[in-house]
Write a protein that holds these residues in place. Structure first.
Motif, PDB file in Angstrom:
ATOM      1  N   UNK A 216       0.869  -1.170   0.000  1.00 33.77           N
ATOM      2  CA  UNK A 216       0.000   0.000   0.000  1.00 33.77           C
ATOM      3  C   UNK A 216       0.905   1.219   0.000  1.00 33.77           C
ATOM      4  N   UNK A 217       0.578   2.210  -0.806  1.00 33.90           N
ATOM      5  CA  UNK A 217       1.416   3.408  -0.885  1.00 33.90           C
ATOM      6  C   UNK A 217       0.542   4.599  -1.254  1.00 33.90           C
ATOM      7  N   UNK A 218       1.127   5.777  -1.194  1.00 32.14           N
ATOM      8  CA  UNK A 218       0.418   7.009  -1.525  1.00 32.14           C
ATOM      9  C   UNK A 218       1.170   7.750  -2.626  1.00 32.14           C
ATOM     10  N   UNK A 219       0.396   8.423  -3.478  1.00 34.02           N
ATOM     11  CA  UNK A 219       0.959   9.273  -4.528  1.00 34.02           C
ATOM     12  C   UNK A 219       0.363  10.661  -4.325  1.00 34.02           C
ATOM     13  N   UNK A 220       1.190  11.716  -4.388  1.00 42.05           N
ATOM     14  CA  UNK A 220       0.658  13.070  -4.185  1.00 42.05           C
ATOM     15  C   UNK A 220      -0.479  13.395  -5.157  1.00 42.05           C
ATOM     16  N   UNK A 221      -1.551  13.944  -4.622  1.00 43.89           N
ATOM     17  CA  UNK A 221      -2.697  14.351  -5.434  1.00 43.89           C
ATOM     18  C   UNK A 221      -2.269  15.380  -6.469  1.00 43.89           C
ATOM     19  N   UNK A 222      -1.349  16.266  -6.097  1.00 47.26           N
ATOM     20  CA  UNK A 222      -0.890  17.295  -7.034  1.00 47.26           C
ATOM     21  C   UNK A 222      -0.231  16.676  -8.263  1.00 47.26           C
ATOM     22  N   UNK A 223       0.480  15.581  -8.099  1.00 45.98           N
ATOM     23  CA  UNK A 223       1.080  14.885  -9.242  1.00 45.98           C
ATOM     24  C   UNK A 223      -0.002  14.272 -10.122  1.00 45.98           C
TER      25      UNK A 223
END
Length: 193
Positions: A138-145
């Motif tokens: 599980x990981x997160x990616x910046x919404x801005x990207x």
């Protein structure tokens, strides 16, 4: 359940980039209903989207990046219930950390699913426990990207003897593509564009 905005939308899906292929939503004899959770994690100055890396041994979409989600069961309270249940089963996300904002409407896939992307905010700190039978990571990616159209690549490949187009949003060592990138593009088009 409320749509994210009051505007009525045409169904989105894989067929939008591929007008020479059938409209998956209308031409399939049997469409299977599913829901995914677009979990927006509030990190203060930078929000991110919660994603999973599927295990390599799964029958479908093995090793791909996906939102937590899956088929809508009869016992689920519609798409929201399915998205919350699947997020709990796949990554251990507790529903009391989730605030539902709405959904993006139907998204049809070439594999025969009508997916409802359910949008929610997720409150940190997150203590997640990926189910090893379904999720490697599980990981997160910046919404801005993800909401920057410069990061939305239109790619093509061979599909049933024809060229098929799809979106890809490579981020660091991650290759976000297909339905996941398509749903993110719908989020961009309907909320950010």
């Amino acid at each position: 359940m409320d749509r994210l905005t009051d505007q009525a939308y045409e169904p989105a899906g894989d067929h939008i980039l591929n007008p020479d292929l059938p409209d998956y939503g209308e031409d399939l004899e049997q469409v299977r209903d599913a829901a995914v959770l677009i979990g927006i994690v509030d990190r203060g100055t930078e929000a991110s989207i919660l994603l999973t890396q599927r295990t390599a041994h799964l029958r479908s979409h093995a090793g791909q990046i996906a939102f937590p989600g899956g088929k809508i069961d009869e016992d689920d309270d519609g798409p929201v219930g399915a998205a919350l249940r699947e997020a709990h089963e796949e990554v251990g996300l507790e529903s009391d950390l989730v605030e539902i904002l709405g959904d993006l409407g139907d998204y049809y896939t070439g594999s025969g699913y009508r997916v409802v992307p359910v949008i929610a905010t997720v409150k940190p700190p997150l203590i997640l426990s990926p189910n090893p039978a379904e999720v490697d990571e599980v990981f997160e990616v910046p919404l801005s990207f993800l909401m920057n159209p410069e990061n939305h690549q239109k790619k093509s490949g061979e599909f049933r003897g024809k060229t098929r187009y799809y979106y890809a949003m490579p981020f660091e060592q991650r290759y976000i593509w297909g339905v996941t990138a398509g749903i993110l593009r719908v989020l961009y088009n309907r909320v950010y564009a």
